[in-house]
Design a protein around this motif. Structure first.
Motif, PDB file in Angstrom:
ATOM      1  N   GLU A 108       0.831  -1.209   0.000  1.00 17.32           N
ATOM      2  CA  GLU A 108       0.000   0.000   0.000  1.00 17.32           C
ATOM      3  C   GLU A 108       0.864   1.257   0.000  1.00 17.32           C
ATOM      4  O   GLU A 108       0.408   2.325  -0.401  1.00 17.32           O
ATOM      5  N   ALA A 109       2.097   1.116   0.465  1.00 15.77           N
ATOM      6  CA  ALA A 109       3.008   2.257   0.550  1.00 15.77           C
ATOM      7  C   ALA A 109       4.438   1.780   0.297  1.00 15.77           C
ATOM      8  O   ALA A 109       4.833   0.705   0.761  1.00 15.77           O
ATOM      9  N   ILE A 110       5.206   2.603  -0.430  1.00 16.28           N
ATOM     10  CA  ILE A 110       6.593   2.277  -0.758  1.00 16.28           C
ATOM     11  C   ILE A 110       7.518   3.252  -0.041  1.00 16.28           C
ATOM     12  O   ILE A 110       7.301   4.464  -0.070  1.00 16.28           O
ATOM     13  N   LEU A 111       8.573   2.708   0.570  1.00 16.74           N
ATOM     14  CA  LEU A 111       9.620   3.526   1.182  1.00 16.74           C
ATOM     15  C   LEU A 111      10.904   3.360   0.386  1.00 16.74           C
ATOM     16  O   LEU A 111      11.616   2.366   0.538  1.00 16.74           O
ATOM     17  N   PRO A 112      11.255   4.298  -0.504  1.00 18.01           N
ATOM     18  CA  PRO A 112      12.519   4.224  -1.233  1.00 18.01           C
ATOM     19  C   PRO A 112      13.664   4.704  -0.338  1.00 18.01           C
ATOM     20  O   PRO A 112      13.553   5.736   0.333  1.00 18.01           O
ATOM     21  N   PHE A 176       9.129   0.611  10.204  1.00 22.65           N
ATOM     22  CA  PHE A 176       7.967   0.782   9.326  1.00 22.65           C
ATOM     23  C   PHE A 176       7.178  -0.514   9.140  1.00 22.65           C
ATOM     24  O   PHE A 176       6.249  -0.559   8.340  1.00 22.65           O
ATOM     25  N   LYS A 177       7.577  -1.562   9.881  1.00 20.82           N
ATOM     26  CA  LYS A 177       6.887  -2.854   9.805  1.00 20.82           C
ATOM     27  C   LYS A 177       6.771  -3.338   8.360  1.00 20.82           C
ATOM     28  O   LYS A 177       5.715  -3.823   7.912  1.00 20.82           O
ATOM     29  N   ALA A 178       7.864  -3.210   7.624  1.00 22.49           N
ATOM     30  CA  ALA A 178       7.871  -3.593   6.207  1.00 22.49           C
ATOM     31  C   ALA A 178       7.840  -5.107   6.063  1.00 22.49           C
ATOM     32  O   ALA A 178       8.526  -5.830   6.800  1.00 22.49           O
ATOM     33  N   HIS A 179       7.071  -5.593   5.100  1.00 22.58           N
ATOM     34  CA  HIS A 179       7.006  -7.038   4.888  1.00 22.58           C
ATOM     35  C   HIS A 179       8.108  -7.522   3.938  1.00 22.58           C
ATOM     36  O   HIS A 179       8.544  -8.673   4.003  1.00 22.58           O
ATOM     37  N   THR A 180       8.596  -6.624   3.043  1.00 27.80           N
ATOM     38  CA  THR A 180       9.603  -7.022   2.062  1.00 27.80           C
ATOM     39  C   THR A 180      10.523  -5.848   1.754  1.00 27.80           C
ATOM     40  O   THR A 180      10.077  -4.693   1.694  1.00 27.80           O
ATOM     41  N   VAL A 181      11.782  -6.163   1.569  1.00 24.85           N
ATOM     42  CA  VAL A 181      12.753  -5.205   1.034  1.00 24.85           C
ATOM     43  C   VAL A 181      13.113  -5.676  -0.369  1.00 24.85           C
ATOM     44  O   VAL A 181      13.573  -6.802  -0.550  1.00 24.85           O
ATOM     45  N   GLU A 278       4.475   7.586   6.298  1.00 22.36           N
ATOM     46  CA  GLU A 278       4.772   8.838   7.010  1.00 22.36           C
ATOM     47  C   GLU A 278       6.244   8.842   7.438  1.00 22.36           C
ATOM     48  O   GLU A 278       6.684   7.967   8.175  1.00 22.36           O
ATOM     49  N   VAL A 279       6.987   9.839   6.944  1.00 21.10           N
ATOM     50  CA  VAL A 279       8.410   9.966   7.275  1.00 21.10           C
ATOM     51  C   VAL A 279       8.642  11.377   7.799  1.00 21.10           C
ATOM     52  O   VAL A 279       8.287  12.367   7.141  1.00 21.10           O
ATOM     53  N   GLY A 280       9.243  11.474   8.968  1.00 19.98           N
ATOM     54  CA  GLY A 280       9.488  12.786   9.550  1.00 19.98           C
ATOM     55  C   GLY A 280      10.553  13.580   8.814  1.00 19.98           C
ATOM     56  O   GLY A 280      10.383  14.758   8.521  1.00 19.98           O
TER      57      GLY A 280
END
Length: 583
Positions: A108-112, A176-181, A278-280
């Motif tokens: 649902e959301a990507i963190l590059p 971020f409780k990411a499921h996959t990198v 959400e990233v500060g």
């Protein structure tokens, strides 16, 4: 530079679809008018930007290209859950980036994320040279700045973190409780070691959503590192053999993949990749001085602009605006100016440019198909070959004896090596090439082969010293191609037929007959008659060593080759062996 007095016999060997007379006339005129239009030995030194497009034109080309490779429909509905991380490494692009696409599909959301790894700014393994020089560091900084901007345009951003990936990536996955990198797979030992460390650290963290209770093994619930293949034109899964069975000879590899493999299409992306989590604080792209380096400015020659936008601009400029693809095979052995070759390699090395994108653009351009349009593909296959070869060879690629485990007593004379790397050997062709490298971070393919041969054959210096200096300086450095080329040049690579000697007098005669290249980089030679620029005598530095292989005054024939090696003159190369990089 392409020599201006080619014989008809030499030119017809290019096998372009023109008559002998027409090809000879064209080649002469092209080299005369175009190759030196940018740089002149007599002119005040100037800096030429690559690509030669305005910022506005690069932006226009980027937007048009992004639109062309955006899928309006056909990607399906986004059904993923949670957060996925995209760990950018040597894939600093948006287009044809499978890691980015897979992350979009699965979340649902990507963190590059990009990690500014201090290891990359340490020292080389054997001789303690800087792993990354200031010019390549600046190029990477420009790549990151452009990537961040392009991601923002697609609804994302780029998180810049300083530190080791094996510490940063697992920490972010937990936060971020990411499921996959998702990341692109590398092949050499240092990079592979980092991948293993990241995997190990990720296994220590189990996202709450995955449970982690009961009898299920903890590792099955941990955040996964999914490594994807995305650095070559031919995908590793599409090769007709495993990498352990890779042919030792390039020609065999090329013929096999051309007949039995296909090149996959570029991956299309949705118009929007957002939202991010959400990233500060997304962090800032660093300055060169923050990396422990002193800032350097290109004072003459070519200034390459980093980033995907510049890469797409260069492809547009070379293929379409200047229409230079059709003459690439004729001009590719030049040494002076921006347009004798594609100059794609710095962006390919940083991953700002996909080789499959070049293939697709070249395919469209083949309305005027000839040997030159094919030759770009030929050299991209060389690049693929070295990447796959690094898997087969492992760390033998970096050993003194190379993959063939040749036992040679190399010299490591520091004074001699310093003279070579500083361009103070007393041979103008060597010195000019080395000064170009130090000033711009680039050297022509022809120049690389010449200075490699000189260091190894004439000076007898350990080839790894040269390879590590190239690692420091080159904008287009990547370990597979750099060390692969050096092992071949040193005669310790897979194929002993590549063990060749490059005669400096002959190279000068063929590729810089009027001394324009050496006079540009060695201003003290400008006032000399053209025929004296490569043999200036007392007007220049005293040669640091005698050449092992030259010409007799009477006939110009080659003298006896380096007796202790199987060195062959470069023009005796077997059919099917060409230049080994796209420069």
């Amino acid at each position: 530079m392409i020599k201006q007095s080619f014989s008809l016999t030499k030119v017809t060997a290019f096998s372009l679809s023109q008559s002998k007379h027409t090809l000879f006339t064209f080649h002469y005129k092209f080299s005369k008018t175009n190759m030196h239009a940018s740089f002149s030995a007599r002119a005040t030194p100037t800096v030429k930007h690559v690509p030669e497009l305005s910022p506005e034109e690069m932006d226009r080309v980027r937007e048009q290209t992004f639109q062309k490779y955006t899928s309006v429909s056909g990607l399906g509905e986004r059904k993923g859950k949670g957060v996925a991380i995209v760990w950018f490494r040597n894939d600093l692009r948006v287009l044809d980036n499978e890691a980015l696409f897979r992350a979009w599909v699965s979340s649902e959301a990507i963190l590059p994320v990009y990690c500014v790894d201090p290891t990359l700014f340490g020292t080389t393994h054997y001789f303690g040279l800087p792993k990354t020089g200031a010019l390549r560091a600046q190029f990477i900084i420009e790549c990151l700045t452009d990537l961040k901007r392009n991601l923002v345009k697609r609804g994302l951003d780029l998180l810049i973190q300083h530190g080791k990936p094996e510490e940063i990536i697992p920490s972010l996955a937990k936060a971020f409780k990411a499921h996959t990198v998702y990341a692109h797979k590398e092949t050499c030992s240092e990079e592979v070691k980092v991948e293993k460390l990241v995997t190990r650290k990720l296994q220590e963290f189990v996202p709450p959503s995955s449970g982690g209770v009961g009898n299920e093994p903890r590792s099955l619930n941990a955040t996964k590192l999914e490594l994807l293949w995305g650095s070559t034109m031919y995908h590793i899964d599409d090769l007709p053999f495993g990498c352990e069975s890779l042919p030792d000879v390039y020609t065999q590899f090329r013929k096999s993949v051309e007949s039995e493999s296909r090149i996959r299409n570029c991956i299309r992306l949705p118009a929007s990749l957002g939202p991010p989590p959400e990233v500060g604080d997304w962090g800032c792209v660093p300055q060169v001085t923050e990396l422990g380096l002193q800032s350097e400015k290109v004072s003459k020659g070519m200034k390459f602009i980093g980033g995907e936008s510049a890469a797409l601009g260069r492809v547009h400029d070379y293929f379409w605006k200047k229409d230079l693809l059709k003459v690439y095979k004729v001009t590719r052995n030049g040494m002076l100016g921006p347009d004798y070759s594609t100059k794609f390699s710095p962006w390919l090395a940083s991953g700002s440019l996909s080789p499959r994108f070049i293939y697709e653009e070249r395919y469209e351009k083949e309305r005027q198909s000839n040997d030159s349009t094919y030759w770009v593909l030929f050299e991209l296959i060389w690049r693929d070959y070295f990447r796959f070869l690094s898997i087969k060879q492992g760390n033998l690629l970096f050993h003194a004896g190379g993959p063939r485990k040749v036992d040679i007593n190399w010299s490591q004379d520091q004074t001699m090596f310093d003279a070579w790397r500083r361009g103070q050997t007393g041979y103008p062709l060597i010195d000019a090439n080395m000064k170009e490298l130090a000033t711009t971070g680039f050297m022509s393919n022809r120049g690389r082969q010449i200075v490699c041969s000189f260091l190894i054959r004439d000076m007898g210096i350990d080839w790894r010293m040269g390879a590590e200096w190239f690692e420091t300086c080159l904008l287009d450095y990547d370990p597979c191609s750099n060390y692969g080329n050096w092992t071949y040049g040193a005669g310790v690579g897979n194929d002993p037929r590549e063990d060749r000697y490059f005669s400096i007098p002959k190279q000068a005669q063929n590729y810089d007959p009027e001394g324009e290249f050496v006079a540009y980089w060695l201003p003290e030679l400008r006032a000399l008659p053209r025929e004296k620029r490569h043999s200036p005598g007392m007007m220049y530095l005293k040669p640091i060593v005698a050449l092992k292989h030259g010409y007799t005054k009477k006939t110009g024939d080659s003298k006896v080759a380096f007796s202790s090696r199987r060195a062959k003159p470069e023009d005796n190369r077997r059919k099917g062996h060409g230049d080994r990089r796209m420069y």
